[in-house]
Design a protein around this motif. Structure first.
Motif, mmCIF file in Angstrom:
data_model
loop_
_atom_site.group_PDB
_atom_site.id
_atom_site.type_symbol
_atom_site.label_atom_id
_atom_site.label_comp_id
_atom_site.label_asym_id
_atom_site.label_seq_id
_atom_site.Cartn_x
_atom_site.Cartn_y
_atom_site.Cartn_z
ATOM 1 N N THR A 82 58.473 47.078 50.054
ATOM 2 C CA THR A 82 57.174 47.759 50.169
ATOM 3 C C THR A 82 56.092 47.073 49.341
ATOM 4 O O THR A 82 54.911 47.326 49.535
ATOM 5 N N GLY A 83 56.505 46.226 48.396
ATOM 6 C CA GLY A 83 55.494 45.558 47.565
ATOM 7 C C GLY A 83 56.088 44.382 46.824
ATOM 8 O O GLY A 83 57.280 44.380 46.503
ATOM 9 N N ASP A 84 55.234 43.366 46.600
ATOM 10 C CA ASP A 84 55.635 42.144 45.895
ATOM 11 C C ASP A 84 54.769 41.983 44.663
ATOM 12 O O ASP A 84 53.549 42.048 44.769
ATOM 13 N N GLU A 85 55.363 41.746 43.507
ATOM 14 C CA GLU A 85 54.547 41.442 42.326
ATOM 15 C C GLU A 85 55.150 40.228 41.643
ATOM 16 O O GLU A 85 56.375 40.117 41.538
ATOM 17 N N LYS A 94 53.504 39.866 26.282
ATOM 18 C CA LYS A 94 52.400 39.798 27.241
ATOM 19 C C LYS A 94 52.792 39.113 28.540
ATOM 20 O O LYS A 94 53.705 38.286 28.584
ATOM 21 N N SER A 95 52.036 39.460 29.587
ATOM 22 C CA SER A 95 52.257 38.800 30.879
ATOM 23 C C SER A 95 50.962 38.829 31.685
ATOM 24 O O SER A 95 50.082 39.646 31.424
ATOM 25 N N VAL A 96 50.889 37.931 32.656
ATOM 26 C CA VAL A 96 49.723 37.898 33.545
ATOM 27 C C VAL A 96 50.238 38.133 34.952
ATOM 28 O O VAL A 96 51.186 37.453 35.387
ATOM 29 N N LYS A 97 49.618 39.081 35.648
ATOM 30 C CA LYS A 97 50.052 39.354 37.024
ATOM 31 C C LYS A 97 49.310 38.396 37.965
ATOM 32 O O LYS A 97 48.079 38.265 37.885
ATOM 33 N N THR A 98 50.057 37.720 38.832
ATOM 34 C CA THR A 98 49.442 36.760 39.754
ATOM 35 C C THR A 98 48.760 37.525 40.886
ATOM 36 O O THR A 98 49.378 38.423 41.482
ATOM 37 N N LEU A 232 59.900 42.426 42.200
ATOM 38 C CA LEU A 232 59.184 41.750 41.112
ATOM 39 C C LEU A 232 59.839 40.407 40.837
ATOM 40 O O LEU A 232 61.067 40.330 40.770
ATOM 41 N N HIS A 233 59.012 39.367 40.686
ATOM 42 C CA HIS A 233 59.530 38.072 40.250
ATOM 43 C C HIS A 233 58.700 37.607 39.065
ATOM 44 O O HIS A 233 57.549 38.029 38.921
ATOM 45 N N GLY A 234 59.251 36.728 38.259
ATOM 46 C CA GLY A 234 58.468 36.232 37.138
ATOM 47 C C GLY A 234 59.065 34.979 36.545
ATOM 48 O O GLY A 234 60.233 34.646 36.790
#
Ligand SMILES: Cc1cc2nc3c(=O)[nH]c(=O)nc-3n(C[C@H](O)[C@H](O)[C@H](O)COP(=O)(O)OP(=O)(O)OC[C@H]3O[C@@H](n4cnc5c(N)ncnc54)[C@H](O)[C@@H]3O)c2cc1C
Length: 292
Positions: A82-85, A94-98, A232-234
């Protein structure tokens, strides 16, 4: 040693998604052509799915081709994405969302499904058996039968061998499974595959294989945090601290569960990098704790 010999049209080694799909497709083609085929599949796990790492995001393209009515047939592709982050972890906190537009195309999962790959394999095994494939779990293919430089089949492992290699009372020699065609679907670094690659120079002119260590866990989480279908991927921290590469994933699957994992590329130059410990650290990052 005298061994029992069984003859087949096709022997398949390995009941992962590829071996099982091969078995089903061969039987479908035989049925369409009105032919009878003897197809045997050996799997070293104690049951189908026992050696399959569960919790994956998969495309449904191959399933659509193999069983166009897989939904009605009850294939266990239950959780549509339903969603990709995608996040870049810049530090331990800390993190930055693409932004969505900057996410590389192969990482878009629209139309894909979060599944238990073990359950998908169990289901494919049932379909293969219904199509007439003989499936033998608990039977490793131990060695190759090669005659006149042609693969003629495999020999299954001997049973009842003691740790020191001697034969116990329960000793049973493995069987020769001979076939017109032998399909090797052992997954990556299968020991027979390695032998075949080296003997027949199958890697000549090919890129060398790349490897990583992947660690995966299945968590039961607080239902109020569960967002079924979220992927979620990172990348970045903690591997960035040692100039290593890899990335994490977190998939919200059914039953308030999430699949969490970290892949560490095996190209790291710092010998102190411990993929297990890096995974332990990653699990404490807010990217993991806030979303699960
Ligand atoms: C941590 C991790 C996460 C992943 N996540 C995803 C994902 O989200 N989405 C995705 O599409 N893919 C994912 N993958 C990749 C996916 O798992 C593989 O591409 C897929 O499993 C390959 O299927 P296969 O049938 O070729 O081999 P495998 O799934 O490896 O199956 C091989 C089978 O053969 C059996 N076998 C091996 N040798 C023998 C022998 N000598 N005799 C008898 N049996 C034998 C094994 O027991 C096993 O059951 C992931 C992989 C890892 C490691």
């Amino acid at each position: 040693m005298q061994r029992d010999v069984m003859e087949y049209d096709v022997v398949i080694v390995g009941a992962g998604p590829s071996g099982l799909s091969t078995a089903c497709r061969i039987m479908q083609l035989a049925q369409e052509a009105g032919q009878e085929l003897a197809v045997c599949l050996v799997e070293k796990g104690s049951e189908i799915g026992a050696h399959i790492l569960s919790g994956a995001v998969i495309e449904d393209r191959a399933m659509n081709e193999l069983f166009p009515d897989w939904k009605e047939m009850g294939a266990p592709l239950n959780t549509a994405v339903t969603g990709d982050e995608v996040y870049f972890l810049t530090s331990d906190e800390k993190s930055v969302k693409t932004p969505h537009w900057a996410i590389p195309k192969p990482m878009h999962n629209d139309g894909n499904y979060i599944v238990s790959l073990g359950n998908v394999c169990r289901w494919l095994g049932e379909q293969a058996e219904a199509l007439g494939v003989e499936i033998y779990p608990g039977f490793p293919a131990a060695s190759l039968i090669i005659e006149d430089d042609v693969v003629k089949g495999v020999v299954t492992g001997d049973m009842g061998v003691a740790e020191d290699g001697s034969e116990k009372d329960s000793f049973m020699p493995g069987m020769e499974l001979r076939a017109k065609y032998t399909v090797f679907a052992e997954g990556c670094r299968g020991h027979l595959g390695k032998e075949l690659i080296s003997r027949f120079n199958l890697d000549a002119g090919k890129d060398p294989q790349h490897y990583g260590i992947g660690i995966k866990e299945l968590w039961d989480i607080d239902p109020s945090k569960h967002q079924e279908g979220l992927v979620l991927h990172g990348a970045g921290w903690p591997l960035s601290e040692s100039n290593s590469t890899g990335g994490f994933f977190l998939y919200h699957t059914e039953n308030n569960q999430v699949v969490v994992g970290l892949i560490t590329d095996l190209s790291y130059s710092n010998p102190h990098v411990s993929p297990f410990d890096e995974f332990q650290r990653m699990k404490h990052h807010s990217c993991a704790t806030d979303t699960s």
